[in-house]
Motif scaffolding. Sequence first.
Motif, PDB file in Angstrom:
ATOM      1  N   GLY A   1      26.716  -4.242   1.541  1.00 31.72           N
ATOM      2  CA  GLY A   1      26.177  -5.033   2.639  1.00 31.72           C
ATOM      3  C   GLY A   1      25.378  -4.210   3.622  1.00 31.72           C
ATOM      4  N   ASP A   2      25.572  -2.881   3.601  1.00 29.80           N
ATOM      5  CA  ASP A   2      24.829  -2.004   4.504  1.00 29.80           C
ATOM      6  C   ASP A   2      23.417  -1.704   4.007  1.00 29.80           C
ATOM      7  N   VAL A   3      23.150  -1.966   2.734  1.00 31.81           N
ATOM      8  CA  VAL A   3      21.835  -1.643   2.164  1.00 31.81           C
ATOM      9  C   VAL A   3      20.768  -2.520   2.801  1.00 31.81           C
ATOM     10  N   ARG A   4      19.725  -1.885   3.333  1.00 33.66           N
ATOM     11  CA  ARG A   4      18.646  -2.622   4.009  1.00 33.66           C
ATOM     12  C   ARG A   4      17.297  -2.416   3.330  1.00 33.66           C
ATOM     13  N   ALA A   5      17.312  -1.800   2.149  1.00 36.79           N
ATOM     14  CA  ALA A   5      16.062  -1.645   1.387  1.00 36.79           C
ATOM     15  C   ALA A   5      15.695  -2.979   0.744  1.00 36.79           C
ATOM     16  N   ARG A   6      14.416  -3.104   0.361  1.00 38.90           N
ATOM     17  CA  ARG A   6      13.972  -4.324  -0.318  1.00 38.90           C
ATOM     18  C   ARG A   6      14.034  -4.177  -1.840  1.00 38.90           C
ATOM     19  N   ILE A   7      14.002  -2.924  -2.312  1.00 37.70           N
ATOM     20  CA  ILE A   7      14.117  -2.629  -3.740  1.00 37.70           C
ATOM     21  C   ILE A   7      14.997  -1.397  -3.882  1.00 37.70           C
ATOM     22  N   VAL A   8      15.859  -1.394  -4.878  1.00 33.45           N
ATOM     23  CA  VAL A   8      16.649  -0.215  -5.233  1.00 33.45           C
ATOM     24  C   VAL A   8      16.168   0.271  -6.597  1.00 33.45           C
ATOM     25  N   VAL A   9      15.775   1.531  -6.665  1.00 30.01           N
ATOM     26  CA  VAL A   9      15.353   2.151  -7.922  1.00 30.01           C
ATOM     27  C   VAL A   9      16.410   3.168  -8.301  1.00 30.01           C
ATOM     28  N   GLU A  10      17.156   2.900  -9.357  1.00 33.10           N
ATOM     29  CA  GLU A  10      18.307   3.719  -9.709  1.00 33.10           C
ATOM     30  C   GLU A  10      17.889   5.007 -10.419  1.00 33.10           C
ATOM     31  N   ALA A  11      17.983   6.111  -9.697  1.00 32.29           N
ATOM     32  CA  ALA A  11      17.653   7.410 -10.282  1.00 32.29           C
ATOM     33  C   ALA A  11      18.883   8.115 -10.821  1.00 32.29           C
ATOM     34  N   ALA A  12      20.035   7.884 -10.209  1.00 30.04           N
ATOM     35  CA  ALA A  12      21.284   8.416 -10.748  1.00 30.04           C
ATOM     36  C   ALA A  12      21.727   7.540 -11.914  1.00 30.04           C
TER      37      ALA A  12
ATOM     38  N   ALA B   1       0.855  -1.188   0.000  1.00 34.55           N
ATOM     39  CA  ALA B   1       0.000   0.000   0.000  1.00 34.55           C
ATOM     40  C   ALA B   1       0.892   1.240   0.000  1.00 34.55           C
ATOM     41  N   VAL B   2       0.574   2.204  -0.842  1.00 35.32           N
ATOM     42  CA  VAL B   2       1.440   3.370  -0.990  1.00 35.32           C
ATOM     43  C   VAL B   2       1.677   4.099   0.334  1.00 35.32           C
ATOM     44  N   PRO B   3       0.635   4.362   1.166  1.00 36.18           N
ATOM     45  CA  PRO B   3       0.888   5.093   2.406  1.00 36.18           C
ATOM     46  C   PRO B   3       1.797   4.355   3.390  1.00 36.18           C
ATOM     47  N   GLU B   4       1.924   3.049   3.212  1.00 36.73           N
ATOM     48  CA  GLU B   4       2.768   2.264   4.105  1.00 36.73           C
ATOM     49  C   GLU B   4       4.156   2.002   3.524  1.00 36.73           C
ATOM     50  N   THR B   5       4.395   2.468   2.325  1.00 35.77           N
ATOM     51  CA  THR B   5       5.678   2.242   1.659  1.00 35.77           C
ATOM     52  C   THR B   5       6.669   3.312   2.083  1.00 35.77           C
ATOM     53  N   THR B   6       7.825   2.878   2.598  1.00 35.64           N
ATOM     54  CA  THR B   6       8.840   3.811   3.076  1.00 35.64           C
ATOM     55  C   THR B   6       9.947   3.962   2.023  1.00 35.64           C
ATOM     56  N   ILE B   7      10.416   5.196   1.881  1.00 33.99           N
ATOM     57  CA  ILE B   7      11.365   5.544   0.822  1.00 33.99           C
ATOM     58  C   ILE B   7      12.553   6.294   1.414  1.00 33.99           C
ATOM     59  N   ALA B   8      13.749   5.980   0.937  1.00 31.14           N
ATOM     60  CA  ALA B   8      14.939   6.771   1.242  1.00 31.14           C
ATOM     61  C   ALA B   8      15.514   7.264  -0.080  1.00 31.14           C
TER      62      ALA B   8
ATOM     63  N   ILE C   1      17.451  -8.525  -3.131  1.00 33.21           N
ATOM     64  CA  ILE C   1      17.101  -7.114  -3.314  1.00 33.21           C
ATOM     65  C   ILE C   1      17.017  -6.828  -4.809  1.00 33.21           C
ATOM     66  N   ALA C   2      15.856  -6.423  -5.272  1.00 32.95           N
ATOM     67  CA  ALA C   2      15.652  -6.116  -6.689  1.00 32.95           C
ATOM     68  C   ALA C   2      16.226  -4.742  -7.006  1.00 32.95           C
ATOM     69  N   VAL C   3      16.990  -4.648  -8.095  1.00 40.28           N
ATOM     70  CA  VAL C   3      17.562  -3.376  -8.542  1.00 40.28           C
ATOM     71  C   VAL C   3      16.942  -3.018  -9.887  1.00 40.28           C
ATOM     72  N   ILE C   4      16.091  -1.991  -9.895  1.00 38.58           N
ATOM     73  CA  ILE C   4      15.510  -1.500 -11.150  1.00 38.58           C
ATOM     74  C   ILE C   4      16.568  -0.641 -11.818  1.00 38.58           C
ATOM     75  N   PRO C   5      17.090  -1.059 -12.981  1.00 38.14           N
ATOM     76  CA  PRO C   5      18.269  -0.391 -13.545  1.00 38.14           C
ATOM     77  C   PRO C   5      17.995   1.033 -13.993  1.00 38.14           C
TER      78      PRO C   5
ATOM     79  N   VAL D   1      22.133   7.352   4.455  1.00 41.79           N
ATOM     80  CA  VAL D   1      20.917   7.140   3.665  1.00 41.79           C
ATOM     81  C   VAL D   1      20.928   5.770   3.003  1.00 41.79           C
ATOM     82  N   LEU D   2      22.105   5.283   2.601  1.00 43.05           N
ATOM     83  CA  LEU D   2      22.185   4.007   1.908  1.00 43.05           C
ATOM     84  C   LEU D   2      21.885   2.834   2.841  1.00 43.05           C
ATOM     85  N   ALA D   3      22.039   3.045   4.143  1.00 44.34           N
ATOM     86  CA  ALA D   3      21.789   1.990   5.122  1.00 44.34           C
ATOM     87  C   ALA D   3      20.431   2.123   5.788  1.00 44.34           C
ATOM     88  N   THR D   4      19.590   3.022   5.302  1.00 42.99           N
ATOM     89  CA  THR D   4      18.274   3.234   5.897  1.00 42.99           C
ATOM     90  C   THR D   4      17.401   1.997   5.730  1.00 42.99           C
TER      91      THR D   4
END
Length: 415
Positions: free
Chosen positions: A311-322, A211-218, A339-343, A288-291
């Motif tokens: 190894g510090d990354v604790r997100a479940r998905i990485v969305v590459e904006a850079a 659910a979008v309101p429950e989705t946390t973003i760094a 961990i899924a990485v959207i290229p 921020v990368l370890a959030t």
Amino acid sequence: MTLTPTDPAAAGGLPPTEGVLHETVLPAPGSGGRRPPFLRIEWVDDETGAVGYLVIDTLVHGMATGGTRMRAGCTVDEVADLARGMSNKTAAFDLPVGGAKGGIDFDPKDPRAVDVLTRYCEAMRPFLDNHWVTAEDLGVSQERIDTVFARLGMRQSYHAAIERSPDPRATADRVFAGLNAYAPGGRLGDVVGGYGVAQAALAAAGVRGWAVPETTIAVQGAGTMGGGAAFYLHEAGARVVALADAAGTLYDPDGLDVPGLLDARDEYGEIDRTAVPSRVMRLPREAVLATACDILVPAAVSYAITGAGCGDVRARIVVEAANAPTTADAELDLTARGIAVIPDFIANAGAVAWAWWLLLGQVGEDYRDSFDRLRTRMDAKVSSLLTGWTPSAGPIRWAADVSARSRSAEPLVVP
């Protein structure tokens, strides 16, 4: 200036600008399967010693597109990686153009930076006139590069494409109107890339059933791309818990006031700490990368997530904006951890896709048309890649690879 053609056709000069499809180049022996770029150029500024590069990775219809960045420490290998990424972006979104990138090893905050950029563009004038469409990138705002183009007597940084129009003045006026049109969050040309990243993140959350309101973003980076992504994710109702700029990471588990923080930025995307509420935690920049969060959006420098630090990354998905924020070894490690990485050539391609839609007259001044088109395309691409993906299949980048995709040989027509 050193000009290094890396394709046999380049030895005799660039191909004609009309009706040429130059895209597929076989890998050179000993290259490990990676084909060389079409052309590499090194330039040295006589006044400051700054070194600049242009890498044209592919030409399609005699054209390539990609921004120009400026940062201390920029290398030709970095620019070549970014140019290759641009080729993937244009192919992924079926754009009638190849990929390129410009880069200058110089501090963009130096008072001489605009003059250095001017001399660089003047040296690259033959390519900017006929073959290379550029735009903003790290350390170079669109306003700054357009100022330089005006100095050099060119209409706008999309000059090479605009000049193919039957009426370049009218086309330039149309493009200028689209770039400067209103959109929630700022000028349309400035925010559309961040909007695309936000839609990629929201599509990924949708596939996972969050659910979008429950989705946390760094979000790492509060500049044009990172700030835009954070703004539109916040507007969609997601909880942006961390936002980092060059001065550090701002963290609030209950969610940050993203619009308020963005309003306190300076021209370099750094947030005035006197405007930050006292409840917000101030952490080191790398934090921020370890959030702990659902989605991490690296939107700052290239190679931010490395094999040594992933190894510090604790997100479940990485969305590459850079551009190229994750090294290849780090991406393999993240994938092995589930961990899924959207290229990047999918997630952050919205800006280049929109720019060419604007050039080709497919969108205009109404931001709703642009946002609707981009949201639909991004949702379809991310959903198709992430649905059914498992770590055992390898990085999502492998499934998304479009490097061998061919495109229409029909002549490029700019209305």
